[in-house]
Enzyme design. Structure first.
Site, PDB file in Angstrom:
ATOM      1  N   SER A   9       7.202  89.604 -12.419  1.00  0.00           N
ATOM      2  CA  SER A   9       7.639  88.235 -12.123  1.00  0.00           C
ATOM      3  C   SER A   9       8.461  88.060 -10.859  1.00  0.00           C
ATOM      4  O   SER A   9       8.776  86.924 -10.498  1.00  0.00           O
ATOM      5  CB  SER A   9       8.438  87.677 -13.307  1.00  0.00           C
ATOM      6  OG  SER A   9       7.572  87.326 -14.353  1.00  0.00           O
ATOM      7  N   LYS A  20       7.321  85.611  -8.205  1.00  0.00           N
ATOM      8  CA  LYS A  20       7.710  84.192  -8.143  1.00  0.00           C
ATOM      9  C   LYS A  20       8.622  83.872  -6.960  1.00  0.00           C
ATOM     10  O   LYS A  20       8.801  82.707  -6.609  1.00  0.00           O
ATOM     11  CB  LYS A  20       8.362  83.786  -9.466  1.00  0.00           C
ATOM     12  CG  LYS A  20       7.409  83.857 -10.660  1.00  0.00           C
ATOM     13  CD  LYS A  20       8.089  83.439 -11.949  1.00  0.00           C
ATOM     14  CE  LYS A  20       7.085  83.366 -13.094  1.00  0.00           C
ATOM     15  NZ  LYS A  20       6.757  84.679 -13.670  1.00  0.00           N
ATOM     16  N   SER A  60      11.781  82.275 -15.519  1.00  0.00           N
ATOM     17  CA  SER A  60      10.503  82.895 -15.140  1.00  0.00           C
ATOM     18  C   SER A  60       9.305  82.197 -15.773  1.00  0.00           C
ATOM     19  O   SER A  60       8.359  82.827 -16.255  1.00  0.00           O
ATOM     20  CB  SER A  60      10.518  84.378 -15.534  1.00  0.00           C
ATOM     21  OG  SER A  60       9.627  85.112 -14.744  1.00  0.00           O
TER      22      SER A  60
END
Length: 491
Positions: free
Chosen positions: A107, A110, A165
């Protein structure tokens, strides 16, 4: 007696005329001086406005440099298989462990999604969450609980993306910018290459497992470095909690708490100098973490890839930061820099040119920094002015910073092209003809000269009147004497 009274009256009138004339001349000169001062102040305000713009432009050229920090020793042992510590200002690497080995980012992907959002959208833009964005993600993956049909601003979506997230937020942002997650992934890869990433490829906006979706610790540091240039990103990535309020399209109020425990004071993994972070985890990527921290005007980035536990990613990061901050310091060699002296020292600039450019009120980035080892002697840094003009932008040249004969970096020297001085210089005219400070001084000198002139005239007039008076008095005495002699003869 009448003649004496007439003389006194004449003298008084003469004095009155001289004084009034002098006062009028002095007043006129003072008025002109005040006008010139006012105009000069106006020019100064314009120059100051130009100064701010010039400094902004200067920061775009180069914000700093580094010297002698490539061979740092004593780095701690960490569990993570890949890591990097990077200077957030210059991108200089202070520490690397398999920094260019391809790893799955999970993640922390991102960060790139957020970067593209702040680069391509307004924070007030509205995103409509499609069924594909909400339900097209892997079951059980991280989500904020945003429902299909919700209409959220880009800003709200970024808080969901960075704090908890939210994969649906990543997909929705991607669709909003590129129409689909597939096209957005292409944009992500393209932007990564533009930033100098050499081993990065993205296949989605959230970091869910894909064999073709990978990066390196070094590349991820470059991406975070770019994202940190945006205040919106800094604000969001450092926020601890945020609330998405229930609305006509959002079914429930959603409380968002930042997953990065390294930022939370009530956490065992809190690091007080950390200012922003993004966590990541998948079964194949294991734990990943990107963090930026600031201490004593030094700002560093730490990237952790493939760590064995969230706790390890935090302790590895904190250990690397503590070590790195103890190794380096930031110095600002231009704090007490004299541009005039540096210009004069440049023997390639002829005297007439030098006279002109020194009147331009040039500006430069006094906060230009150099990252060096803690024991570095700041006096070893050398500075010099290099003339390299671009009249379109108002660039006069550069201040070059060096050490041991090696150029470390440079920062622009600019001037306000809208000021009278700048316009005159660009048109090839004499700059001081347009400076208001010079005529002010000249007019003051004129006032003094006129005062002296009137004083001399007054003195001459007084002397002449006294002489005339003396002659008249002698004539009267002689006339009286002759009259007395004449009267005696008649008797």
């Amino acid at each position: 007696m009448k003649r004496i009274l007439t003389f006194i009256l004449t003298l008084t009138l003469a004095l009155s005329f001289c004084v009034n004339s002098f006062a009028a001349a002095t007043t006129a000169t003072a008025s002109e001086t005040q006008t010139g001062t006012s105009e000069a102040q106006t020019d100064t305000s314009k120059t100051q406005a130009g100064t701010s713009e010039a400094q902004t432009d200067t920061s775009k050229v180069q914000a700093g440099a580094s010297y002698g920090i490539s061979n740092l020793s004593g780095a701690p042992d960490i569990v993570a298989e890949s890591a990097v510590v990077m200077d957030a200002n210059t991108g200089t690497i202070l520490y690397g462990k398999e920094a260019d080995t391809k790893r799955y980012p999970a993640s922390i992907t991102k960060v790139m999604t957020a970067l593209l959002a702040v680069e391509n959208c307004k924070m007030s833009d509205v995103i409509t969450y499609s069924n594909a964005a909400v339900n097209g993600i892997e079951a059980g993956s991280s989500t904020a609980g945003i429902n299909v049909g919700a209409k959220l601003t880009v800003e709200d979506s970024l808080y969901a993306l960075m704090l908890v997230s939210a994969n649906e937020a990543a997909a929705a942002i991607a669709e909003h910018i590129s129409g689909s997650t597939t096209e957005f992934a292409k944009l992500m890869t393209k932007r990564a290459k533009e930033l100098g990433c050499t081993h990065t490829q993205f296949k989605n906006p959230h970091g869910l497992p894909n064999e073709g979706h990978y990066t390196t610790a070094h590349d991820m540091g470059l991406i975070l470095k770019e994202a940190m240039k945006h205040e919106e990103f800094r604000k969001i990535s450092g926020t601890i909690s945020y609330t998405l309020k229930k609305s006509d399209t959002l079914k429930d109020t959603l409380e968002l708490w930042n997953h990065a425990k390294i930022l939370r004071e009530n956490s065992d993994y809190y690091y007080k100098y950390a200012e922003g972070a993004k966590t990541g985890f998948t079964q194949v990527a294991l734990n990943t973490l990107v963090t930026y921290a600031k201490k004593d005007n030094v700002e560093l980035i730490c990237v952790i890839l493939k760590d064995y536990g969230a706790d390890k990613s935090y302790t590895d990061t904190a250990s690397l930061f503590k070590w790195a901050f103890n190794q380096v310091k930031s110095v600002t060699p231009l704090t007490d820099f004299s541009l005039k002296t540096a210009m004069t020292a440049n023997t390639s600039i002829d005297s007439s040119k030098l006279d002109q450019i020194q009147l331009l009120n040039s500006v430069y980035d006094k906060n230009f920094s150099v990252l060096v080892k803690k024991d570095f002697n700041e006096s070893d840094l050398k500075t010099a002015f290099k003339l390299d003009e671009d009249k379109k932008t108002g660039r006069l040249g550069y201040i070059v910073i060096s050490c041991d004969g090696k150029k470390l970096g440079q920062t622009e020297v600019t001037y306000d092209t809208t000021s009278k001085q700048g316009k005159a210089y660009q048109e090839g005219k004499t700059v001081d003809d347009n400076l208001k400070t010079a005529p002010v001084a000249s007019k003051r000198k004129d006032a003094i000269h006129k005062g002296i002139e009137f004083s001399l005239r007054l003195l001459v007039a007084v002397i002449l009147i006294i002489l005339i008076m003396h002659l008249i008095h002698r004539h009267e005495l002689e006339k009286r004497r002759k009259n007395r002699i004449s009267r005696r003869k008649k008797k």
